[in-house]
Write an enzyme that holds these catalytic residues in place. Structure first.
Site, PDB file in Angstrom:
ATOM      1  N   ASP A  18       6.437   9.570   2.520  1.00  0.00           N
ATOM      2  CA  ASP A  18       6.375   8.758   1.303  1.00  0.00           C
ATOM      3  C   ASP A  18       5.997   9.551   0.072  1.00  0.00           C
ATOM      4  OD1 ASP A  18       6.957   6.238   2.468  1.00  0.00           O
ATOM      5  OD2 ASP A  18       5.017   6.358   3.461  1.00  0.00           O
TER       6      ASP A  18
ATOM      7  N   HIS B 214      -1.429  11.063   8.056  1.00  0.00           N
ATOM      8  CA  HIS B 214      -0.579  10.272   8.935  1.00  0.00           C
ATOM      9  C   HIS B 214      -1.300  10.105  10.256  1.00  0.00           C
ATOM     10  CE1 HIS B 214       2.949   8.990  11.168  1.00  0.00           C
ATOM     11  NE2 HIS B 214       3.475   8.706  10.002  1.00  0.00           N
TER      12      HIS B 214
ATOM     13  N   HIS C 299       1.700   1.248   5.176  1.00  0.00           N
ATOM     14  CA  HIS C 299       2.906   1.554   5.955  1.00  0.00           C
ATOM     15  C   HIS C 299       4.037   1.793   4.961  1.00  0.00           C
ATOM     16  CE1 HIS C 299       5.693   1.747   9.150  1.00  0.00           C
ATOM     17  NE2 HIS C 299       5.652   0.522   9.626  1.00  0.00           N
TER      18      HIS C 299
HETATM   19  C1  LIG Z   1      -1.681   7.047   6.993  1.00  0.00           C
HETATM   20  C2  LIG Z   1      -3.161   6.719   7.257  1.00  0.00           C
HETATM   21  C3  LIG Z   1      -3.310   5.197   7.230  1.00  0.00           C
HETATM   22  C4  LIG Z   1      -3.554   7.276   8.635  1.00  0.00           C
HETATM   23  O1  LIG Z   1      -4.835   6.872   8.887  1.00  0.00           O
HETATM   24  P1  LIG Z   1      -5.667   7.258  10.176  1.00  0.00           P
HETATM   25  O2  LIG Z   1      -4.832   7.952  11.181  1.00  0.00           O
HETATM   26  O3  LIG Z   1      -6.354   6.014  10.596  1.00  0.00           O
HETATM   27  O4  LIG Z   1      -6.672   8.342   9.647  1.00  0.00           O
HETATM   28  P2  LIG Z   1      -8.117   8.071   9.132  1.00  0.00           P
HETATM   29  O5  LIG Z   1      -8.110   6.966   8.120  1.00  0.00           O
HETATM   30  O6  LIG Z   1      -9.025   7.938  10.319  1.00  0.00           O
HETATM   31  O7  LIG Z   1      -8.431   9.439   8.379  1.00  0.00           O
HETATM   32  C5  LIG Z   1      -9.145  10.550   8.916  1.00  0.00           C
HETATM   33  C6  LIG Z   1      -9.959  11.180   7.779  1.00  0.00           C
HETATM   34  O8  LIG Z   1      -9.091  11.623   6.730  1.00  0.00           O
HETATM   35  C7  LIG Z   1      -9.369  10.917   5.518  1.00  0.00           C
HETATM   36  N1  LIG Z   1      -8.079  10.533   4.934  1.00  0.00           N
HETATM   37  C8  LIG Z   1      -7.014  10.062   5.597  1.00  0.00           C
HETATM   38  N2  LIG Z   1      -5.991   9.883   4.737  1.00  0.00           N
HETATM   39  C9  LIG Z   1      -6.446  10.266   3.527  1.00  0.00           C
HETATM   40  C10 LIG Z   1      -5.852  10.302   2.269  1.00  0.00           C
HETATM   41  N3  LIG Z   1      -4.602   9.914   2.091  1.00  0.00           N
HETATM   42  N4  LIG Z   1      -6.592  10.736   1.219  1.00  0.00           N
HETATM   43  C11 LIG Z   1      -7.859  11.131   1.413  1.00  0.00           C
HETATM   44  N5  LIG Z   1      -8.498  11.125   2.589  1.00  0.00           N
HETATM   45  C12 LIG Z   1      -7.780  10.680   3.642  1.00  0.00           C
HETATM   46  C13 LIG Z   1     -10.151   9.689   5.943  1.00  0.00           C
HETATM   47  O9  LIG Z   1     -10.993   9.230   4.869  1.00  0.00           O
HETATM   48  C14 LIG Z   1     -10.926  10.216   7.108  1.00  0.00           C
HETATM   49  O10 LIG Z   1     -11.989  10.992   6.613  1.00  0.00           O
HETATM   50  P3  LIG Z   1     -13.411  11.002   7.377  1.00  0.00           P
HETATM   51  O11 LIG Z   1     -13.103  11.634   8.699  1.00  0.00           O
HETATM   52  O12 LIG Z   1     -14.299  11.796   6.497  1.00  0.00           O
HETATM   53  O13 LIG Z   1     -13.809   9.556   7.485  1.00  0.00           O
HETATM   54  C15 LIG Z   1      -4.067   7.365   6.171  1.00  0.00           C
HETATM   55  O14 LIG Z   1      -3.923   8.768   6.210  1.00  0.00           O
HETATM   56  C16 LIG Z   1      -3.767   6.826   4.783  1.00  0.00           C
HETATM   57  O15 LIG Z   1      -4.291   5.765   4.399  1.00  0.00           O
HETATM   58  N6  LIG Z   1      -2.927   7.561   3.989  1.00  0.00           N
HETATM   59  C17 LIG Z   1      -2.519   7.100   2.692  1.00  0.00           C
HETATM   60  C18 LIG Z   1      -1.440   6.049   2.827  1.00  0.00           C
HETATM   61  C19 LIG Z   1      -0.103   6.600   3.269  1.00  0.00           C
HETATM   62  O16 LIG Z   1       0.360   7.592   2.735  1.00  0.00           O
HETATM   63  N7  LIG Z   1       0.537   5.919   4.241  1.00  0.00           N
HETATM   64  C20 LIG Z   1       1.879   6.263   4.676  1.00  0.00           C
HETATM   65  C21 LIG Z   1       1.965   6.556   6.113  1.00  0.00           C
HETATM   66  S1  LIG Z   1       3.635   6.983   6.537  1.00  0.00           S
END
Ligand SMILES: CC(C)(COP(=O)(O)OP(=O)(O)OC[C@H]1O[C@@H](n2cnc3c(N)ncnc32)[C@H](O)[C@@H]1OP(=O)(O)O)[C@@H](O)C(=O)NCCC(=O)NCCS
Length: 441
Positions: A366, A310, A271
């Site tokens: 971010d 996101h 987050h």
């Molecule tokens: C923000 C976040 C938690 C959202 O997660 P989510 O909605 O649950 O999405 P998921 O984790 O289900 O991701 C969907 C797919 O994209 C991939 N993915 C998501 N974010 C990714 C990233 N930053 N880098 C690489 N792959 C990513 C996942 O591995 C998943 O792949 P799959 O379908 O092959 O398993 C996630 O994108 C993340 O961890 N990002 C990095 C942290 C970040 O920048 N957070 C700030 C948010 S404001």
């Protein structure tokens, strides 16, 4: 003749052959309407299962609108781009909390009240001084917010609108002071008290950077950039920390404790800690030439590309676009941050790579904010604290909306129990030895 259209959903339970018609409002079905669906009269009834609330609305809200597919963000109907361009953080805070833009007099009064609630009780200062020199400022912020509840016991009167207003002034007013005190503590520097002549962001810079000068003069470009960054972080509807604020607030805890819970939720790297992780990642990549290898590692699932992806935005995060613009203005004052080249190259490659395109992974807020904060001289530990300062009005708007919503009660999700059925207690002497103990004997 076409069937008459109705805003209902007909569900057939194949276990019993019975059909049910449930209302659909705002394209949403109330999961409580599923409860009537039972196999027999003793049955609890059907529930919805939605770990991490990916498809469950927990409230009706008029604060923030997001269309993640189109990359739209609006506070109270106003596009974030217009607010970032034309408003100020304090005006946007008023808008978030009150629902409307203020008149000139209302804005003056609001700004006066917030400015005159920036000081901390000296005992809070002592509390902060008790932390180790290397304490993470988010730990200090969470603790200080919770501690404030002991200084303002009247804050418990959450049904009194006047009392709530006062705590809102205090929480928005004191955030920069707590943040700056936490920073100065980590540097072993004397604490600087608020200067009420300065703007909200200008005073924050004063409390952070003032040394021996009689009157601190914030750099107008940095002051403006920080103000816009606060606006961009103002609210983001039902994210993890807003949900924590509402959830804890729903037990009628006072707003200081609820805000401490929200700040704790923001601390996590998924987050508010993401920009800290972005800078760590960019620093580790070290050079533009290492970008392709990094992308390969991400695609193999060995690492996440921090600052990408996101839960809601499946398009370019509109805040990231604005931040990218501010970066240039900040770098004119501070000099260019070398990490920017790496970030731009990462974004360029990722946006045309199938892995990211297919998963709709775009830069989020971010991705660039950390680079700006670093250029401005903030240590990485301060990034989530800066996020929290901007987010406070959003938390408070969400909290008040929750309290005034007649449909809301104490938040209490259901569970699907998957543990043991009833079993009898086994006295210690009759229990199986633990594996390690068994090996030793
Ligand atoms: C923000 C976040 C938690 C959202 O997660 P989510 O909605 O649950 O999405 P998921 O984790 O289900 O991701 C969907 C797919 O994209 C991939 N993915 C998501 N974010 C990714 C990233 N930053 N880098 C690489 N792959 C990513 C996942 O591995 C998943 O792949 P799959 O379908 O092959 O398993 C996630 O994108 C993340 O961890 N990002 C990095 C942290 C970040 O920048 N957070 C700030 C948010 S404001």
């Amino acid at each position: 003749m076409a069937a008459e259209k109705k805003n209902t959903l007909t569900i057939t339970d194949n276990r019993t052959g019975k059909s049910y018609e449930v209302p659909v409002t705002d394209d949403t079905l109330r999961t409580l309407d599923l409860r009537q669906i039972k196999v027999n009269p003793d049955d609890f009834g059907l529930m919805g299962y939605d770990p991490a609330f990916t498809n469950t609305a927990s409230c009706r809200s008029a604060v923030t609108f997001i269309d993640g597919d189109k990359g739209i963000l609006r506070y109270r109907g106003y596009p974030i781009e217009q607010l970032a361009e034309q408003s100020t953080f304090l005006e946007t805070a008023y808008l978030l909390v009150h629902g409307e833009l203020p008149s000139a007099r209302e804005l003056e009064q609001w700004s006066y009240e917030i400015t005159h609630h920036t000081f901390l009780h000296e005992n809070v200062k002592k509390l902060l001084e008790g932390f180790r020199y290397d304490a993470h400022p988010m730990g200090m912020l969470v603790s200080a917010l919770a501690a404030l509840s002991t200084f303002y016991p009247e804050a418990k009167q959450i049904r009194d609108a006047e009392v709530r207003r006062k705590q809102i002034y205090r929480l928005i007013g004191k955030m920069p002071t707590i943040a700056a005190f936490a920073y100065r503590h980590s540097r072993g520097l004397p604490l600087v008290y608020p200067d009420n002549d300065l703007s909200y962001a200008g005073n924050f810079l004063n409390m952070l950077w003032k040394m021996s000068e009689v009157k601190y003069q914030p750099n107008p470009a940095l002051e403006k950039a920080l103000d816009v960054l606060f606006i961009l972080h103002g609210d983001h509807e039902q994210n993890c920390s807003a949900n924590a604020m509402r959830s804890v607030g729903s037990s009628h805890a006072d707003p200081f404790c609820s805000a401490a819970a929200a700040a704790a939720a923001l601390y996590g790297p998924l987050h508010g800690g993401a920009n800290e992780a972005v800078v760590a990642m960019l620093t580790q990549i070290g050079s533009v030439k290492n970008v392709p290898a990094t992308i390969e590692r991400v695609k193999k699932g060995e690492m996440l590309l921090m600052g990408f992806g996101h839960r809601i935005y499946k398009n370019y995060d509109p805040r990231a676009r604005i931040i990218k613009r501010i970066a240039d203005e900040v770098f004119e004052v501070t000099g260019r941050n070398p990490l920017l080249e790496i970030a731009i190259e990462l974004e360029r490659i990722a946006l045309q790579d199938d892995y990211f395109v297919k998963r709709k992974l775009y830069p989020n807020v971010d991705f660039y904010s950390g680079i700006i904060y670093q250029a401005m001289g903030f240590p990485v530990e301060m990034y989530p604290v800066l996020f929290a300062i901007g987010r406070m009005p959003g938390w408070l708007a969400q909290w008040e909306e929750m309290l005034n919503d007649k449909e809301q009660k104490i938040a209490r999700p259901r569970q699907i129990y998957i543990g043991h059925a009833q079993r009898d207690y086994v006295p210690l002497s009759k229990r199986r030895p633990a594996p390690a103990a068994a090996a030793a004997s």
